[in-house]
Design a protein around this motif. Sequence first.
Motif, PDB file in Angstrom:
ATOM      1  N   ASN A   1     -46.079  31.719  40.676  1.00  0.00           N
ATOM      2  CA  ASN A   1     -45.755  30.977  39.464  1.00  0.00           C
ATOM      3  C   ASN A   1     -46.865  29.997  39.112  1.00  0.00           C
ATOM      4  N   ILE A   2     -47.033  29.777  37.806  1.00  0.00           N
ATOM      5  CA  ILE A   2     -47.957  28.764  37.300  1.00  0.00           C
ATOM      6  C   ILE A   2     -47.141  27.504  37.044  1.00  0.00           C
ATOM      7  N   PRO A   3     -47.301  26.449  37.853  1.00  0.00           N
ATOM      8  CA  PRO A   3     -46.474  25.250  37.693  1.00  0.00           C
ATOM      9  C   PRO A   3     -46.632  24.616  36.317  1.00  0.00           C
ATOM     10  N   ASP A   4     -45.536  24.167  35.764  1.00  0.00           N
ATOM     11  CA  ASP A   4     -45.506  23.520  34.452  1.00  0.00           C
ATOM     12  C   ASP A   4     -45.718  22.028  34.682  1.00  0.00           C
ATOM     13  N   ALA A   5     -47.001  21.601  34.778  1.00  0.00           N
ATOM     14  CA  ALA A   5     -47.294  20.297  35.368  1.00  0.00           C
ATOM     15  C   ALA A   5     -47.753  19.229  34.388  1.00  0.00           C
ATOM     16  N   GLY A   6     -48.288  19.608  33.259  1.00  0.00           N
ATOM     17  CA  GLY A   6     -48.807  18.597  32.345  1.00  0.00           C
ATOM     18  C   GLY A   6     -50.119  18.017  32.820  1.00  0.00           C
ATOM     19  N   GLY A   7     -50.355  16.739  32.533  1.00  0.00           N
ATOM     20  CA  GLY A   7     -51.625  16.099  32.838  1.00  0.00           C
ATOM     21  C   GLY A   7     -52.103  15.369  31.602  1.00  0.00           C
ATOM     22  N   THR A   8     -53.162  14.597  31.732  1.00  0.00           N
ATOM     23  CA  THR A   8     -53.738  13.886  30.587  1.00  0.00           C
ATOM     24  C   THR A   8     -55.123  14.435  30.342  1.00  0.00           C
ATOM     25  N   TRP A   9     -55.249  15.265  29.311  1.00  0.00           N
ATOM     26  CA  TRP A   9     -56.521  15.944  29.070  1.00  0.00           C
ATOM     27  C   TRP A   9     -57.539  14.963  28.516  1.00  0.00           C
ATOM     28  N   PRO A  10     -58.812  14.998  28.985  1.00  0.00           N
ATOM     29  CA  PRO A  10     -59.307  15.754  30.145  1.00  0.00           C
ATOM     30  C   PRO A  10     -59.425  14.885  31.395  1.00  0.00           C
ATOM     31  N   THR A  11     -58.886  13.649  31.336  1.00  0.00           N
ATOM     32  CA  THR A  11     -59.173  12.669  32.387  1.00  0.00           C
ATOM     33  C   THR A  11     -58.343  12.855  33.647  1.00  0.00           C
ATOM     34  N   VAL A  12     -57.104  13.346  33.515  1.00  0.00           N
ATOM     35  CA  VAL A  12     -56.223  13.500  34.669  1.00  0.00           C
ATOM     36  C   VAL A  12     -55.766  14.946  34.746  1.00  0.00           C
ATOM     37  N   LEU A  13     -56.209  15.658  35.771  1.00  0.00           N
ATOM     38  CA  LEU A  13     -55.813  17.053  35.929  1.00  0.00           C
ATOM     39  C   LEU A  13     -54.317  17.154  36.238  1.00  0.00           C
ATOM     40  N   PRO A  14     -53.686  18.259  35.844  1.00  0.00           N
ATOM     41  CA  PRO A  14     -52.294  18.475  36.250  1.00  0.00           C
ATOM     42  C   PRO A  14     -52.159  18.354  37.772  1.00  0.00           C
ATOM     43  N   ALA A  15     -51.100  17.678  38.202  1.00  0.00           N
ATOM     44  CA  ALA A  15     -50.937  17.369  39.624  1.00  0.00           C
ATOM     45  C   ALA A  15     -50.692  18.605  40.467  1.00  0.00           C
ATOM     46  N   THR A  16     -50.036  19.615  39.908  1.00  0.00           N
ATOM     47  CA  THR A  16     -49.794  20.861  40.631  1.00  0.00           C
ATOM     48  C   THR A  16     -50.379  22.019  39.844  1.00  0.00           C
ATOM     49  N   PHE A  17     -50.649  23.122  40.535  1.00  0.00           N
ATOM     50  CA  PHE A  17     -51.326  24.252  39.896  1.00  0.00           C
ATOM     51  C   PHE A  17     -51.157  25.474  40.776  1.00  0.00           C
ATOM     52  N   LEU A  18     -51.329  26.656  40.187  1.00  0.00           N
ATOM     53  CA  LEU A  18     -51.382  27.882  40.973  1.00  0.00           C
ATOM     54  C   LEU A  18     -52.708  27.909  41.711  1.00  0.00           C
ATOM     55  N   SER A  19     -52.680  28.192  43.014  1.00  0.00           N
ATOM     56  CA  SER A  19     -53.899  28.213  43.812  1.00  0.00           C
ATOM     57  C   SER A  19     -53.851  29.372  44.786  1.00  0.00           C
ATOM     58  N   GLN A  20     -54.910  30.179  44.798  1.00  0.00           N
ATOM     59  CA  GLN A  20     -55.024  31.291  45.737  1.00  0.00           C
ATOM     60  C   GLN A  20     -56.401  31.263  46.380  1.00  0.00           C
ATOM     61  N   THR A  21     -56.464  31.504  47.681  1.00  0.00           N
ATOM     62  CA  THR A  21     -57.732  31.490  48.409  1.00  0.00           C
ATOM     63  C   THR A  21     -58.055  32.877  48.933  1.00  0.00           C
TER      64      THR A  21
ATOM     65  N   TRP B   1     -51.622  22.548  31.183  1.00  0.00           N
ATOM     66  CA  TRP B   1     -51.819  21.185  30.700  1.00  0.00           C
ATOM     67  C   TRP B   1     -50.639  20.651  29.890  1.00  0.00           C
ATOM     68  N   ALA B   2     -49.644  21.457  29.629  1.00  0.00           N
ATOM     69  CA  ALA B   2     -48.520  20.997  28.801  1.00  0.00           C
ATOM     70  C   ALA B   2     -47.204  21.395  29.468  1.00  0.00           C
ATOM     71  N   THR B   3     -46.122  20.784  29.045  1.00  0.00           N
ATOM     72  CA  THR B   3     -44.809  21.066  29.618  1.00  0.00           C
ATOM     73  C   THR B   3     -44.073  22.106  28.781  1.00  0.00           C
ATOM     74  N   GLN B   4     -42.960  22.565  29.297  1.00  0.00           N
ATOM     75  CA  GLN B   4     -42.002  23.480  28.664  1.00  0.00           C
ATOM     76  C   GLN B   4     -42.376  24.947  28.839  1.00  0.00           C
ATOM     77  N   ASP B   5     -43.542  25.376  28.412  1.00  0.00           N
ATOM     78  CA  ASP B   5     -43.898  26.790  28.506  1.00  0.00           C
ATOM     79  C   ASP B   5     -44.374  27.117  29.916  1.00  0.00           C
ATOM     80  N   THR B   6     -43.875  28.226  30.463  1.00  0.00           N
ATOM     81  CA  THR B   6     -44.157  28.577  31.849  1.00  0.00           C
ATOM     82  C   THR B   6     -44.752  29.976  31.940  1.00  0.00           C
ATOM     83  N   GLY B   7     -45.172  30.350  33.163  1.00  0.00           N
ATOM     84  CA  GLY B   7     -45.744  31.676  33.348  1.00  0.00           C
ATOM     85  C   GLY B   7     -45.973  31.989  34.801  1.00  0.00           C
ATOM     86  N   SER B   8     -46.574  33.158  35.061  1.00  0.00           N
ATOM     87  CA  SER B   8     -46.834  33.604  36.423  1.00  0.00           C
ATOM     88  C   SER B   8     -47.947  34.642  36.420  1.00  0.00           C
TER      89      SER B   8
END
Length: 539
Positions: free
Chosen positions: A42-62, A184-191
């Motif tokens: 899932n791609i977390p619906d995290a928001g953030g303050t563009w561009p100064t504060v990145l969304p706190a959570t995010f999809l991450s794969q290594t 970067w925004a709330t409400q809309d989600t994805g994966s």
Amino acid sequence: MHKLFFQFAALGLLASSALAQDNWPFDPIQYFESTSGVTNANIPDAGGTWPTVLPATFLSQTFQVPDDVVFIHGIELTGLSHTYIGDLQIVLIAPSGIAYNVLHRPGFTGTGFGSAASFSGTYAFMDQGVPFPSLGSGVVPTSTSVGQAYAFSFGNWPSGQHGITNASAMVGEAGTWVLRVYDWATQDTGSVTTPKLEGRLYAHYKVDYGNAGQVPSSSFGGANGYPGQWNAMDNSFGPLTLPSSSVAPANCTIFGASATYTRSGTTNGTFGFDNPNTTGDEALLLDDALDLGGVGSQSHVTISGLPIGEYRVHVHAWAPDDPIGSTTWVAINGGLAETNLVGGGNWSGILDGFTTHADIVSVTDGTLRFSAITDSGFGTINGFEIVQVLLYTSGAAVTNCPSGGSLNGCFPNLIFGGTTSFAANDAYLFCVVDGNRSGGFFYGLRPADGMPFGTGTAKFCVAPPRVRLGGILNSGGTTGICDGVFQFDIDQWWNSNPTGLGLPPTVGQSLYFQAWLRDAGNGSSNIATSNGLRLTFQP
């Protein structure tokens, strides 16, 4: 399961058609596939303050990558779903920590929400794909293959913010690579079901002559700058099979071929000199060597069984500082035009033209040859490095290095139309560029491996001498949109310029082409450049 796939990319984005025509064996070193993580992330619906504060959570794969990367040319996301694509930013992070923008909020201008289109399906984001601005405001169509791809899109992201850079030339080292997707925004989600990363790995080979066991460390990049195993070569005259390199899989010799090494000529054996000005890995490379002997003494190296292609070769032939004035001629693949005088003074502090002769050479018969000849005092050969730049195929057109990109986020894509047949007389160049720009084409006899031109994104894929094809062209199209076109009739031009550089081409001869356009503010050169294209001419 998340999949990371590194694929040889010298054929550019039209690889799906060119691969089918390929008659030469591809280097097995170039192909890697690794898997990691789980499916349906899932791609977390995290928001953030563009561009100064990145969304706190995010999809991450290594993913674990086995060797150094020339460039990443594509990221494919299978099962990507998300409403409001203007919310998303995709970032790729190299093991060094350098972060590269892949996609940044399509349609976003700094305020509002950006494009309301939706992702639903499989999408490829590539170094030379179809630029996002040309898609308009409609729903982004589903991509079904890597050949249907969109360009890396930086939008209005301030390059360098949070260490995330806008650069299509994504390079890095072996180790753990990380793919992140920010919302970067709330409400809309994805994966995302399965991400796939495509690129090209370096194939390189390093040899140090002199005292056995005294070779530089594998972290030492040498003249080509890429870390890798240094193989010790003693005073043997060969022939012998080259040992496996650390850049190759187990039991795989140089560049995947059954290459053999043969040396002939004269030598006084191993020479060692403790130069106090050289330390560490530089000392291990330069302070021991093969002593060629007095003026006119020479040593010749032949490496046979290489895949057909272009190679960048560095021959280290600097005699340590005692006595001052010793110089060595180096010739790579023969001919006076390939000779260069090395040495004659004190250690300069870097591996440059004073210590090392470098050249890009075409290997058309599977054989690479170079010679070291004493010019004055006593000559030496300290070692050599070989980097595989590109493999030839039987196809007429092959991309030899990627586009540099423009400030507008467009990636000029040079392709070839017609045929390279002399009889057909129908060859032309076609390049999609920024709208309403001036520029044109140039060509040369040899490739360059993405040599920077100025401080911007422009880079040369054609080595000097370079000749401009015709006059200045206008791309047409719309300012700010990647819908301009440069087109040029090659056959018509050389029919009217029969004595031009390398003209008329002979059967089997290759010429190298590239497009450029004016791009005000793009570094010191104020231009952007396309990918390079090699054309090999037929009867």
